[in-house]
Design a protein around this motif. Structure first.
Motif, mmCIF file in Angstrom:
data_model
loop_
_atom_site.group_PDB
_atom_site.id
_atom_site.type_symbol
_atom_site.label_atom_id
_atom_site.label_comp_id
_atom_site.label_asym_id
_atom_site.label_seq_id
_atom_site.Cartn_x
_atom_site.Cartn_y
_atom_site.Cartn_z
ATOM 1 N N ALA A 184 -4.819 -11.641 60.114
ATOM 2 C CA ALA A 184 -4.976 -13.004 59.624
ATOM 3 C C ALA A 184 -6.310 -13.112 58.889
ATOM 4 C CB ALA A 184 -4.943 -13.998 60.783
ATOM 5 N N ASN A 185 -6.256 -13.497 57.627
ATOM 6 C CA ASN A 185 -7.509 -13.727 56.898
ATOM 7 C C ASN A 185 -8.291 -14.874 57.528
ATOM 8 O OD1 ASN A 185 -5.236 -12.997 54.616
ATOM 9 N ND2 ASN A 185 -7.150 -11.875 54.352
ATOM 10 N N ASP A 220 -14.569 -9.493 56.603
ATOM 11 C CA ASP A 220 -14.266 -10.403 55.490
ATOM 12 C C ASP A 220 -13.424 -11.601 55.933
ATOM 13 O OD1 ASP A 220 -15.575 -8.784 53.619
ATOM 14 O OD2 ASP A 220 -13.777 -7.566 53.311
ATOM 15 N N ASP A 221 -12.991 -11.608 57.182
ATOM 16 C CA ASP A 221 -12.083 -12.639 57.668
ATOM 17 C C ASP A 221 -12.829 -13.688 58.492
ATOM 18 O OD1 ASP A 221 -9.970 -11.241 56.485
ATOM 19 O OD2 ASP A 221 -9.757 -9.953 58.260
ATOM 20 N N HIS A 222 -12.106 -14.763 58.819
ATOM 21 C CA HIS A 222 -12.714 -15.891 59.524
ATOM 22 C C HIS A 222 -11.929 -16.231 60.782
ATOM 23 C CE1 HIS A 222 -15.463 -16.990 56.195
ATOM 24 N NE2 HIS A 222 -14.473 -16.558 55.422
ATOM 25 N N ALA A 223 -12.664 -16.552 61.824
ATOM 26 C CA ALA A 223 -12.078 -17.061 63.063
ATOM 27 C C ALA A 223 -12.570 -18.490 63.255
ATOM 28 C CB ALA A 223 -12.489 -16.203 64.254
ATOM 29 N N ILE A 224 -11.641 -19.427 63.277
ATOM 30 C CA ILE A 224 -11.956 -20.850 63.490
ATOM 31 C C ILE A 224 -11.599 -21.151 64.941
ATOM 32 C CG2 ILE A 224 -11.599 -23.196 62.664
ATOM 33 C CD1 ILE A 224 -12.532 -21.296 60.445
ATOM 34 N N GLY A 243 -19.648 -9.848 66.483
ATOM 35 C CA GLY A 243 -20.122 -9.768 65.108
ATOM 36 C C GLY A 243 -19.198 -9.096 64.124
ATOM 37 N N ARG A 244 -17.929 -8.947 64.458
ATOM 38 C CA ARG A 244 -17.021 -8.236 63.541
ATOM 39 C C ARG A 244 -16.221 -9.169 62.653
ATOM 40 N NH1 ARG A 244 -11.811 -8.335 65.166
ATOM 41 N NH2 ARG A 244 -11.322 -8.901 67.316
#
Length: 489
Positions: A184-185, A220-224, A243-244
């Motif tokens: 998931a981006n 490069d991806d985001h976790a909300i 930190g990944r």
């Protein structure tokens, strides 16, 4: 329909022929696979007549030649016990996957520049509203968006990948258990409260399933991540420390040093070390209640990460129509308001609706989740402050009435229809200026309905009958006299 990569000529089985199973079978056939299928429901098997994947007993499948078993999310994978088809597949060395894994492998086979973006949303509550809100904002701002998964279309029924597209996917814990390679981006993890514990062997298994949404994410991806409950806050802390992936916390409960948060009915964002106000949360029924402030904050965070400016996102949010069966205003009848919240399948979800309205005549019941209404009984929580009476139906009725005790006058009914009619009658006789008939079941639907949608449609049908007959017609019904708590009506 999505053309699945890398399966041409393979023999693949599909077990469970609901919407996702049928879509998987159709997509597999169209992609060149040889498909074997089965469902324990004869009506579901009939849907495969005159197809290339006509249902046949699993004992007749060529197990030694099968490459995969595509399992319906509703089939127990591990708990309370693994389904026999799962045990058979494991004994034969056949991998067990879901339809979303086929989607993931198709995306992963593309060249990087050809990949669409994937937004995945999970959580115990609010994921459908958040999914639909993200889709709405992105479409309003000119993006090509495909929405599916646990909402709307099965993922393999969506259009083929396009580098300009954004797939917005709601994922349940059952679906996440069947995914291994989805990247998931943007992954959204809204909240956690006890749910489906029997299917995951307890709370630890449930949380572990939900956390699978972050698998395969890159820097490069985001976790909300929502931080308004302890478990989700811990997940946020863990991912931030690792930190990944870029972590963006969201909250409906006040100021954050970074992320997106709601304060005094407005949304604020700090995504570049400076806090700014995005705007007032639209005063629309679809975003009523504090829980929807978290949904709005998460949606704003996602859309900002996809390049939508906060003011533009807020304008689009103001045109959001809401989600069927979730705090959905069905009708006004005179001074009486009728609300369909059938999607509230646990007590946490029902709590959100109970605090959003005044003078509530509350319809609840079905097949109780673990703990029933326990979360509503916390001292000082105030969930019953606006509840005039409870009308409990189905398997959970006696349990709910006993749990509520003297907090709320309650009546018990065998069916939702009888509970509804009595609630309307009592509301009309109450003298309350603007009573609300609220269906917010706090339970699964499986005792009397196929799913929450069917339950919600049954509620709408009752409202339609009431609209045609007029509210006075309810007074003429031969309903039993109201009973005290614990006595059946």
């Amino acid at each position: 329909m999505i053309t699945i990569a890398g399966i041409k000529g393979q023999k693949i089985a599909v077990f469970g022929l609901g919407a996702t199973g049928l879509a998987a079978a159709e997509a597999l056939i169209a992609s060149g696979a040889e498909v074997y299928s089965w469902d324990e429901n004869p009506a579901s098997r009939e849907k495969t007549l005159n197809t290339e994947y006509r249902a046949e007993e699993p004992d007749n499948w060529p197990w030694s030649d099968l490459s995969s078993l595509v399992l319906s999310p509703g089939v127990p994978l591990t708990h309370p016990t693994a389904h026999p088809i799962v045990r058979r597949a494991r004994s034969e060395g056949v991998e067990i996957i879901g339809d979303l894994e086929l989607f993931a492998r198709t995306i992963n086979a593309l060249e990087p520049e050809k990949r669409p973006r994937v937004v995945a949303i999970t959580g115990s509550n609010g994921k459908s509203t958040t999914t639909r809100l993200i889709t709405h904002i992105l479409r309003e701002t000119g993006h090509l968006v495909h929405e599916g998964g646990n909402i709307g279309k099965a993922v393999l029924d969506l259009p083929n990948p396009d580098e300009n597209a954004i797939y917005v996917l709601e994922l349940s814990s059952f679906q996440l258990d069947l995914i291994s390679s989805l990247r998931a981006n943007i992954a959204v993890f809204l909240n956690i409260s006890p749910d489906h514990l029997d299917r995951h062997g307890g709370m630890d298994g449930y949380v572990a399933a939900k956390r699978r949404i972050f698998r395969n994410q890159t820097p490069d991806d985001h976790a909300i991540i929502g931080v308004d409950d302890e478990v989700s806050q811990s997940v946020c802390t863990d991912l931030t420390g690792a930190g990944r992936v870029t972590v963006t916390p969201v909250s409906a409960e006040g100021t954050l040093g970074g992320g997106v948060f709601a304060l005094a009915d407005s949304l604020f964002y700090n995504l570049d070390h400076k806090t700014s106000e995005a705007g007032a949360i639209p005063a629309i029924p679809a975003l009523r209640g504090q829980h929807n402030h978290q949904n709005a904050a998460a949606a704003l965070a996602v859309c900002c990460r996809l390049g939508v400016s906060p003011p533009v996102a807020m304008l689009a949010m103001g045109r959001f129509k809401g989600l069927a069966h979730r705090m959905e205003k069905v009708a006004d009848l005179g001074n009486l308001t009728l609300i369909n919240d059938s999607k509230a399948t646990n007590a946490h979800a029902a709590a959100q609706a109970l605090t959003a309205y005044r003078d509530v005549f509350w319809l609840a019941g079905g097949k109780a989740k673990e703990g029933g209404l326990d979360v509503l009984m916390a001292a000082g929580a105030g969930y019953f402050d606006h509840v005039r009476a409870g009308y409990f139906f189905g398997q959970a009725a006696d349990m709910f009435s006993a749990q509520v005790g003297e907090e709320v006058p309650t009546r018990i009914f065998g069916t939702m229809e009888r509970a509804f009619m009595q609630a309307v009658r009592d509301a009309r006789a109450s003298g309350v200026k603007n009573p609300v008939i609220l269906l917010s079941p706090a339970a699964a639907s499986y005792d009397q309905f196929t799913n929450f949608e069917e339950r919600g449609e049954a509620f709408r049908a009752l409202v339609d009958r009431l609209l045609k007959a007029g509210p006075a017609a309810v007074d003429d019904l031969a309903l039993p006299a109201p009973k005290k708590n614990g006595e059946a009506a």
